[in-house]
Design a protein around this motif. Structure first.
Motif, short mmCIF file in Angstrom:
data_model
loop_
_atom_site.label_atom_id
_atom_site.label_comp_id
_atom_site.label_asym_id
_atom_site.label_seq_id
_atom_site.Cartn_x
_atom_site.Cartn_y
_atom_site.Cartn_z
N TYR A 1 47.66 47.80 31.16
CA TYR A 1 48.26 47.01 31.40
C TYR A 1 46.55 46.58 31.54
O TYR A 1 46.24 46.97 32.37
CB TYR A 1 48.44 45.92 32.39
N PRO A 2 45.51 45.24 31.72
CA PRO A 2 44.56 45.10 31.93
C PRO A 2 44.80 44.62 32.89
O PRO A 2 45.51 45.06 33.68
CB PRO A 2 43.98 43.72 31.46
N ASN A 3 43.99 45.31 34.29
CA ASN A 3 43.29 45.62 35.52
C ASN A 3 43.63 46.74 36.35
O ASN A 3 44.23 46.28 37.37
CB ASN A 3 43.37 44.04 36.27
N VAL A 4 44.23 47.23 35.77
CA VAL A 4 45.51 48.64 35.82
C VAL A 4 44.59 49.89 35.59
O VAL A 4 44.60 50.06 34.25
CB VAL A 4 46.47 48.84 35.52
N VAL A 5 44.11 50.93 36.63
CA VAL A 5 43.14 51.71 35.33
C VAL A 5 43.68 52.92 34.57
O VAL A 5 45.05 53.15 35.37
CB VAL A 5 43.05 52.74 37.44
N THR A 6 43.16 53.09 33.90
CA THR A 6 43.81 54.12 32.66
C THR A 6 44.54 55.23 33.05
O THR A 6 43.98 56.20 33.21
CB THR A 6 43.70 53.78 31.80
N VAL A 7 45.26 56.35 32.94
CA VAL A 7 45.79 57.06 32.91
C VAL A 7 45.85 57.73 31.83
O VAL A 7 45.91 57.51 30.97
CB VAL A 7 47.37 57.39 33.70
N LYS A 8 45.29 59.37 32.04
CA LYS A 8 44.48 59.93 30.99
C LYS A 8 45.80 60.68 30.32
O LYS A 8 46.46 60.91 29.19
CB LYS A 8 43.72 61.26 31.29
N LEU B 1 32.02 31.58 44.52
CA LEU B 1 33.54 31.20 44.73
C LEU B 1 34.34 31.22 43.16
O LEU B 1 35.00 32.63 43.41
CB LEU B 1 33.37 30.00 45.79
N PRO B 2 33.65 31.16 42.40
CA PRO B 2 34.32 31.59 40.64
C PRO B 2 34.38 33.07 40.94
O PRO B 2 35.72 32.99 40.27
CB PRO B 2 32.53 31.16 40.33
N GLU B 3 33.85 34.35 41.08
CA GLU B 3 34.06 35.11 41.33
C GLU B 3 35.07 35.85 42.47
O GLU B 3 35.63 36.65 41.55
CB GLU B 3 32.57 36.37 41.44
N ILE B 4 35.33 34.99 43.05
CA ILE B 4 36.04 35.37 44.02
C ILE B 4 37.33 35.47 43.61
O ILE B 4 38.83 35.81 43.31
CB ILE B 4 36.78 34.61 45.40
N ARG B 5 37.43 33.89 42.75
CA ARG B 5 38.84 32.78 42.28
C ARG B 5 39.37 34.44 40.79
O ARG B 5 40.41 35.00 40.64
CB ARG B 5 38.63 31.85 41.60
N THR B 6 37.85 34.96 40.08
CA THR B 6 38.63 35.52 38.63
C THR B 6 39.31 37.12 39.92
O THR B 6 39.57 37.24 39.34
CB THR B 6 37.33 35.92 38.52
N ILE C 1 43.42 40.72 40.25
CA ILE C 1 44.29 41.58 41.27
C ILE C 1 46.16 40.75 41.10
O ILE C 1 46.92 41.80 41.05
CB ILE C 1 44.33 41.56 42.96
N ALA C 2 46.33 39.75 41.00
CA ALA C 2 47.52 38.86 41.16
C ALA C 2 48.37 39.58 39.37
O ALA C 2 49.04 39.64 38.75
CB ALA C 2 47.21 37.67 41.12
N GLU C 3 46.97 39.61 38.61
CA GLU C 3 47.52 39.75 37.26
C GLU C 3 48.14 41.06 37.39
O GLU C 3 49.18 41.32 36.57
CB GLU C 3 46.64 39.88 36.47
N ALA C 4 47.36 42.08 37.79
CA ALA C 4 48.32 43.82 37.82
C ALA C 4 49.22 43.42 37.86
O ALA C 4 50.15 44.32 38.61
CB ALA C 4 47.06 44.58 38.12
N LEU C 5 49.44 42.67 39.64
CA LEU C 5 50.67 43.60 40.33
C LEU C 5 52.14 42.90 39.96
O LEU C 5 53.03 42.84 39.81
CB LEU C 5 50.68 42.09 42.06
N ARG C 6 51.46 41.10 39.30
CA ARG C 6 52.60 40.74 38.80
C ARG C 6 53.26 41.89 37.71
O ARG C 6 54.37 42.24 36.92
CB ARG C 6 52.24 39.15 37.51
#
Length: 145
Positions: free
Chosen positions: A72-79, A108-113, A118-123
């Motif tokens: 998934y995006p935003n999760v460090v890839t396991v090799k 502020l826009p960077e904080i939102r991103t 983070i929310a997408e990775a946790l989802r």
């Protein structure tokens, strides 16, 4: 006296070299190269002094969950990962900085991103009934894009 990283690399058939980054009571963290890859990776392994099978089992369960999420995006890839000479997992070396180091510099826009990512990775983790047991500004890495 041999460093734990050097001894680990010699005993692990998949690791050609390893350099110690940090050694805790339970988990050791190395920069390492796989025998079939020239890139430097991060390797986490159960410390060599651990004799508790529950620690090994927990490490293997958590590394398996990480492997499931790493596409998934935003999760460090396991090799890759293994269990000889002790449980270990090799993940990509992130080209970035911890959130803690850059948080005061973000707009502020960077904080939102960052929060959206983070929310997408946790989802995605929740889809596998997985939680990140150590989520903090030190464990979230920000990459320049």
């Amino acid at each position: 006296m041999t460093e734990p990283a050097e001894a680990f690399a010699r005993a692990c058939p998949d690791i050609s070299t390893a350099t110690e980054i940090s050694t805790g009571d339970i988990v050791h963290y190395y920069h390492a190269k796989l025998t079939d890859d020239t890139r430097t990776l991060r390797v986490f392994t159960v410390g060599p002094k651990s004799t508790d099978e529950a620690v090994d089992e927990t490490f293997e369960r958590i590394s398996g969950q990480w492997l499931n999420l790493s596409t998934y995006p935003n999760v460090v890839t396991v090799k890759t990962r293994g269990d000889k000479p002790r449980p270990w997992i090799a993940v990509e070396l992130v080209d970035g900085r911890p959130l803690k180091a850059v948080q005061s510099d973000l707009s502020l826009p960077e904080i939102r991103t960052v929060l959206d990512d983070i929310a997408e990775a946790l989802r995605n983790a929740a889809l596998y009934n997985t939680t990140h047991g150590a989520l903090s500004p030190e464990t979230v890495w920000i990459q320049q894009t």
